[in-house]
Design an enzyme around this catalytic site. Structure first.
Site, short mmCIF file in Angstrom:
data_model
loop_
_atom_site.label_atom_id
_atom_site.label_comp_id
_atom_site.label_asym_id
_atom_site.label_seq_id
_atom_site.Cartn_x
_atom_site.Cartn_y
_atom_site.Cartn_z
N ASN A 20 5.05 3.38 -0.97
CA ASN A 20 3.93 3.16 -1.67
C ASN A 20 3.59 2.67 -3.23
O ASN A 20 3.41 4.04 -3.59
CB ASN A 20 2.74 3.73 -0.13
CG ASN A 20 1.27 3.57 -1.01
OD1 ASN A 20 0.77 2.34 -2.33
ND2 ASN A 20 -0.14 3.64 -0.69
N TRP A 21 4.05 2.22 -3.45
CA TRP A 21 3.59 2.04 -4.71
C TRP A 21 2.30 2.18 -6.13
O TRP A 21 2.17 2.44 -7.19
CB TRP A 21 4.61 0.45 -5.73
CG TRP A 21 6.52 1.61 -5.31
CD1 TRP A 21 6.91 2.36 -5.41
CD2 TRP A 21 7.06 0.37 -5.89
NE1 TRP A 21 7.90 2.43 -5.36
CE2 TRP A 21 8.84 0.65 -5.72
CE3 TRP A 21 6.98 -0.89 -6.36
CZ2 TRP A 21 9.92 0.08 -5.58
CZ3 TRP A 21 8.24 -1.77 -6.49
CH2 TRP A 21 9.21 -1.03 -5.72
N LYS A 22 1.90 1.69 -5.10
CA LYS A 22 -0.34 1.81 -5.26
C LYS A 22 0.28 0.41 -6.50
O LYS A 22 0.58 -0.59 -6.63
CB LYS A 22 -0.66 2.62 -5.68
CG LYS A 22 -0.37 3.96 -4.14
CD LYS A 22 -1.06 5.61 -4.39
CE LYS A 22 -0.84 6.08 -2.75
NZ LYS A 22 -1.71 6.66 -2.89
N HIS A 82 -6.04 1.19 4.05
CA HIS A 82 -5.52 3.04 2.63
C HIS A 82 -6.85 3.81 2.47
O HIS A 82 -8.05 2.56 1.93
CB HIS A 82 -4.52 2.82 1.57
CG HIS A 82 -4.35 4.17 1.08
ND1 HIS A 82 -4.81 4.50 0.41
CD2 HIS A 82 -3.12 4.71 1.94
CE1 HIS A 82 -3.90 5.84 -0.40
NE2 HIS A 82 -2.66 5.42 0.51
N GLU A 94 -3.04 9.51 7.99
CA GLU A 94 -2.60 10.59 6.16
C GLU A 94 -4.51 10.88 6.38
O GLU A 94 -5.39 10.32 5.67
CB GLU A 94 -2.76 9.08 5.53
CG GLU A 94 -1.81 7.84 5.16
CD GLU A 94 -1.81 7.31 3.87
OE1 GLU A 94 -0.70 8.01 2.91
OE2 GLU A 94 -2.21 6.57 2.60
N GLY A 122 4.03 8.17 -1.44
CA GLY A 122 2.70 7.55 -2.47
C GLY A 122 3.40 8.21 -3.68
O GLY A 122 4.99 7.64 -3.77
P1 PGA Z 1 0.91 10.36 -1.67
O1 PGA Z 1 0.17 9.14 -1.42
O2 PGA Z 1 2.32 10.86 -1.28
O3 PGA Z 1 0.53 10.33 -3.16
O4 PGA Z 1 0.00 12.16 -1.89
C1 PGA Z 1 0.28 9.12 -0.08
C2 PGA Z 1 -0.07 7.96 -0.29
O5 PGA Z 1 -1.79 7.77 -0.73
O6 PGA Z 1 -0.24 6.82 0.99
#
Ligand code: PGA
Length: 247
Positions: free
Chosen positions: A9-11, A90, A160, A232
């Site tokens: 998940n590159w955001k 999300h 999550e 992420g």
């Molecule tokens: P993270 O993010 O691995 O940086 O905690 C996970 C996500 O938000 O999907």
């Protein structure tokens, strides 16, 4: 280890050229690898998907099907650009954009209509955890998102816990949930799914997300309740992500 589903998940990070370099350097893996990219990268990544190393996901979709919704991107448009999956609900969207369970429900219905697999993110926040309300929060989010959906078998659930996502952790030393926390939540979600959709729902995939990295991924993947991970921060560096998918 059984085959896991591992999602980057590159955001709102990277550039198109960095994304293409990432796709080029992605390691071969026996796991199912999915990349959740920003909308503007999708068309460029589409060709890379043909090689078969990974599938493409969007990070969000409109709750509307078509029309005058400036700034929105529809499920049909995602299908056209080669998305097989899409994240929905999300915690960053729930918190920063005030997304509700009923909006998430509409998004899932639109995705299913266009045969895109929704990856539904659910998870309790720190306050709910402290108050012993994890199960209440998960039940509300899950049932709200899946209301009037009779065929949930295309849906993937990502558990999550908000307090374990690196974005929301205050201390510099980011920590994933404990094995016990993960197993308990996954069992609870699976039981709920079976209760509401029958025995077949026992096969719905449930992933864990929240500070998964190259150090803790093997341990998390060894839990039999966990069908994979949503990654992420550690999906932004190809060497880290390759180390995770090669487990
Ligand atoms: P993270 O993010 O691995 O940086 O905690 C996970 C996500 O938000 O999907």
């Amino acid at each position: 280890m059984s085959k896991k589903i591992i999602i980057a998940n590159w955001k709102m990070n990277l550039s198109i050229s960095e994304a293409l370099r990432f796709a080029k350097n992605l390691a071969r893996s026996t796991n199912q690898v999915i990349v959740a990219a920003p909308f503007t990268f999708l068309a460029s990544l589409r060709d890379k998907v043909k090689r078969g190393d990974f599938r493409l996901a969007a990070q969000d979709v409109s709750e509307f099907e078509v029309g005058a919704y400036t700034g929105d991107v529809s499920a049909k448009m995602l299908k056209e650009v080669g998305c097989s999956y899409c994240l929905v609900g999300h915690s960053e969207r729930r918190i920063y954009h005030h997304e509700t369970d009923s909006q998430i429900n509409l998004k899932i219905k639109n995705l299913l209509k266009y045969k895109i697999k929704p990856i539904l993110c659910i998870g309790e926040n720190e306050e709910q955890k402290a108050r012993g309300q994890m199960s209440k929060a998960l039940k509300e989010q899950l049932l709200g998102a899946l209301a009037q959906i009779s065929d949930p078998f295309q849906i993937i659930i990502a558990y999550e816990p908000v307090w374990a996502i690196s974005t929301f952790q205050k201390s510099a030393k980011k920590k994933a949930a404990s094995e016990k926390d993960i197993v308990l939540a996954h069992l609870y979600i699976r039981n709920l799914l079976v209760q509401f959709f029958g025995k077949k729902a026992g096969g719905i995939k449930i992933l864990y997300g929240g500070t998964v990295n190259k150090k803790n991924s093997a341990e998390i993947f060894s839990l039999k309740q966990v069908d994979g991970a949503l990654v992420g921060n550690s999906s932004l560096k190809i060497s880290d992500f390759n180390a995770i998918i090669k487990q």
